[in-house]
Write an enzyme that holds these catalytic residues in place. Structure first.
Site, PDB file in Angstrom:
ATOM      1  N   ASP A   1       0.758  -1.136  -0.038  1.00  0.00           N
ATOM      2  CA  ASP A   1       0.094   0.007   0.071  1.00  0.00           C
ATOM      3  C   ASP A   1       0.892   1.365  -0.167  1.00  0.00           C
ATOM      4  O   ASP A   1       0.347   2.170  -0.635  1.00  0.00           O
ATOM      5  CB  ASP A   1      -0.823  -0.099   1.214  1.00  0.00           C
ATOM      6  CG  ASP A   1      -2.101  -0.974   1.105  1.00  0.00           C
ATOM      7  OD1 ASP A   1      -2.514  -1.195   0.171  1.00  0.00           O
ATOM      8  OD2 ASP A   1      -2.445  -1.636   2.119  1.00  0.00           O
TER       9      ASP A   1
ATOM     10  N   TYR B   1      -9.835  -1.060   3.430  1.00  0.00           N
ATOM     11  CA  TYR B   1      -8.974  -1.262   4.696  1.00  0.00           C
ATOM     12  C   TYR B   1      -8.920   0.111   5.107  1.00  0.00           C
ATOM     13  O   TYR B   1      -8.548   1.264   4.465  1.00  0.00           O
ATOM     14  CB  TYR B   1      -7.965  -1.883   4.577  1.00  0.00           C
ATOM     15  CG  TYR B   1      -8.055  -3.431   5.210  1.00  0.00           C
ATOM     16  CD1 TYR B   1      -8.241  -3.505   6.690  1.00  0.00           C
ATOM     17  CD2 TYR B   1      -7.695  -4.497   4.512  1.00  0.00           C
ATOM     18  CE1 TYR B   1      -8.110  -4.754   7.154  1.00  0.00           C
ATOM     19  CE2 TYR B   1      -8.087  -6.003   5.093  1.00  0.00           C
ATOM     20  CZ  TYR B   1      -8.334  -5.835   6.474  1.00  0.00           C
ATOM     21  OH  TYR B   1      -8.256  -7.188   7.206  1.00  0.00           O
TER      22      TYR B   1
END
Length: 699
Positions: free
Chosen positions: A333, A417
């Site tokens: 990420d 998320y």
């Protein structure tokens, strides 16, 4: 620095904010500097050449120049001049031509401009990801596949673009793999409907040069690799997380965090973008950038250096499903998009409680323009229970101190998320890095009556695949100076002998790590790693001053060593990597993780086998979660909390929190008072004037 200005913060409480001073070499780039940089880069090309900027950020000064600058600054001495530079990553728009440039802002010149080679791809950016969503949904082929589902009129279909990943199969060009969902067809006006409860089997692949759908994958939804054509979809009930759709509890009383005199920390604004935070003998500089988000520099306690730099370096979330295209799901990420880009605008009273001070940041758009980001870091204090306590049972007198903590926190949203990331400091000289994982698990379709080993059914027709979360925290220590060493200590039983006849003795043994490499925790021997400065000794016991690392054990990367996951996630196979410092080696997974091949991250650096004894040492500390998904993780996941703690060892002469004022009812103003304190009967011996010893009992 004395406080010269006091500003009100949104909560109505007060935080001391010192007068603005000139810019600092570690201050992030300002809006005008970002604009200046993009102008200088554009000047290399004809005006008709369009550029796509991935990152315009501070090029941190060489450490050899910055350390003397910081030392002079803290000691009130004359400081050297350090030129400001910017690092730029950009594409010539609509091509695969990725470039890096270094811009000298002090001299207003481009010092270097290099086109990077094949299989090196820049990260996604906000504008690009939105464009990919639109391209996927506007494609006629995709629309034809959606039509086969015979969805109710008015149904909204959602596209979640994922970085394509790597498997070595026709993946040289930069692409996105899109996963499609729909909102609740029976509530089409609800824009916050949980679309992850309605995964579809259609997955377009978007090319980033021609900006079009080049392939439509159909997702396997059974127990094997087979796929099938989209069929009329059975509409399942929704599964919403929004509080508006819940029957909320009515028996919860308010819990207010009130600091009537304001917070105990002070924040000094350094120029337009720099911040210094001071609290309870702590001193730290807080920066912010596109990739790492929060970055701490020059962390000191009572003017003693402890850490030169701390930041989350990388993370990877590899998924367990071995079938195409899920086998490529391994989200890096930070490298694939960036913690700064994904940072939330934090909400008062929701994300942070009490007397809050927010820090803003400025990043860049894909056009090279400044992108102001408000409230991306919050600074606040919190009560963390008892710090230390002892009751003299003979007298009943208790000495007790509460553990006040300073929290520097940021939250990122990565599509489904959330990660809540915080540096936490306490009054006993300890530093904690904490990650809380929450949000919505990534979902995929599954047929009725099917069960698989690599995931959990969390809703009818919805599979949440198992996955790992592995984080890498980069720590550049400076324990009373830059020349540090890494040791580990273990507890081992003494052999039975005349000296240890009852077999109960054990000893703690210390081992020096002399070469760079990857190292692991061993809980059977209580193996603990310590960062020492062997040239500075504790004046009481003569031991080297040190900080020890408390990192939680975790299951290392499960992917096969020959897999692309393993080659790319160079940090995920050891608890700790130790390397010798080199400028620019910041990211454990390598500079560019998007569809990367590996070979330019921390495993490669550690394999140099440099001598790391009493030198400029850098540590990459890994920690993580094995997320075997539960139905209780849906429709939104309760926080999973993990943290790494740095504790002083022989750094102080005694408990450094002894001078914290004791906890008292007058100070804390709790609303329930206990009855008379506990007082145990005891016995004591007193020495008389002639040396005799007499015993007496006390009730």
């Amino acid at each position: 620095m004395s406080t010269e200005q006091v500003s009100a913060i949104p909560s109505g409480r007060l935080v001391a904010v010192a007068k603005h001073v000139s810019s600092h070499p570690l201050s992030p780039l300002t809006s005008s500097e970002i604009s200046n940089v993009s102008t200088l880069v554009q000047s290399l090309y004809p005006r008709s050449t369009k550029l796509q900027y991935k990152s315009i950020t501070l090029q941190e000064p060489e450490k050899a120049h910055l350390v003397p600058f910081l030392d002079a600054e803290h000691n009130g001495l004359k400081k050297s001049t350090i030129e400001r530079r910017a690092f730029v990553a950009y594409y010539i728009r609509n091509t695969d031509k990725l470039h890096e440039a270094i811009i000298n802002l002090s001299r207003q010149k481009v010092e270097s401009n290099v086109r990077l080679g094949p299989n090196i791809h820049g990260p996604g950016d906000a504008e690009e990801i939105l464009l990919v969503e639109k391209i996927a949904l506007a494609d006629e082929g995709v629309q034809a596949e959606i039509a086969k589902l015979q969805l109710p009129e008015g149904t909204s279909v959602i596209s979640d673009p994922w970085i394509y990943g790597s498997d070595g199969v026709n993946d040289d060009q930069r692409m996105y793999q899109c996963f499609l969902y729909m909102r609740d067809p029976n509530d089409p006006s609800n824009l916050d409907s949980n679309h992850y409860a309605f995964p579809l089997t259609i997955s377009p692949v978007v090319d980033t040069i021609e900006w079009k759908v080049i392939r439509i994958d159909l997702l396997p939804s059974g127990s094997d690799h087979s796929t099938k054509e989209p069929q009329p979809l059975k509409i399942q009930p929704p599964n919403e997380y929004d509080p508006d759709y819940q029957q909320l509890r009515t028996d919860l009383k308010p819990l207010n965090v009130i600091q009537p005199e304001g917070a105990s920390f002070k924040i000094t604004q350094i120029g337009e973008t720099g911040r210094v935070v001071e609290w309870q003998k702590w001193f730290l500089r807080v920066g912010f950038n596109q990739r790492e988000g929060m970055v701490l520099h020059d962390v000191r306690y009572d003017n003693r250096s402890i850490f030169y730099r701390m930041a989350l370096s990388d993370m990877v979330i590899p998924y367990a499903d071995p079938r195409h295209p899920f086998h490529k799901k391994a989200a890096f990420d930070l490298g694939d998009v960036g913690a700064g880009v994904m940072a939330n605008n934090l909400k008062l009273g929701c994300d942070c409680l009490g007397s809050i001070h927010y820090l803003n940041a400025v990043l860049n758009t894909d056009k090279g323009e400044p992108w102001p980001m408000e409230n991306v870091v919050c600074v606040h204090e919190q009560d963390a229970g008892i710090g230390w306590k002892h009751t003299n049972y003979r007298t009943g007198k208790a000495a007790i101190v509460r553990n006040r903590e300073l929290v520097v926190q940021s939250i990122i949203t990565v599509a489904n998320y959330e990660y809540i990331m915080a540096f936490i400091f306490n009054q006993a000289g300890e530093v904690k890095y904490e990650v809380r994982a929450t949000g919505v698990v990534s979902t995929q379709p599954i047929d009725d009556g099917v069960e698989v080993q690599w995931g959990t059914i969390v809703h009818p027709g919805v599979l949440a695949a198992h996955h790992q979360h592995i984080f890498s925290l980069r720590v550049d220590p400076a324990i009373d100076g830059q020349n540090n060493r890494l040791v580990h200590e273990e507890a081992h039983p003494m052999p039975c002998s005349d000296f240890n006849p009852h077999g109960v003795g054990y000893a703690v043994q210390e081992t020096l790590i002399d070469r760079s490499g990857g190292f692991d925790i061993n809980t059977d021997h209580n193996r603990t790693f310590k960062i020492q400065n062997s040239s500075v000794r504790n004046r009481v016991n003569g031991k080297p001053v040190a900080y020890k690392i408390h990192a939680p054990p975790f299951q290392k990367l499960l992917a096969d060593p020959d897999s692309f996951h393993f080659k790319r996630a160079e940090f995920a196979d050891h608890n700790i990597y130790a390397t010798k410092y080199r400028d620019g080696e910041l990211y454990a997974g390598g500079e560019y993780t998007n569809q990367s091949r590996g070979g330019d991250g921390v495993r490669s650096w550690a394999n140099r086998k440099d001598d790391i004894r009493d030198t400029d040492l850098v540590l990459f500390i890994q920690f993580g979660l094995q997320h075997a998904t539960r139905i209780e993780d849906f429709p939104v996941m309760p926080c999973e909390i993990i943290h790494v703690v740095f504790k002083p060892v022989n750094f102080f002469d005694k408990n450094p929190a002894l001078d914290v004022p004791p906890s008292s009812q007058e100070f804390n103003r709790s609303t329930l008072l206990e009855a008379e304190g506990h007082h145990q009967p005891s016995a004591e011996a007193k020495v008389g004037e002639k040396g005799q010893v007499c015993c007496s009992s006390k009730l």
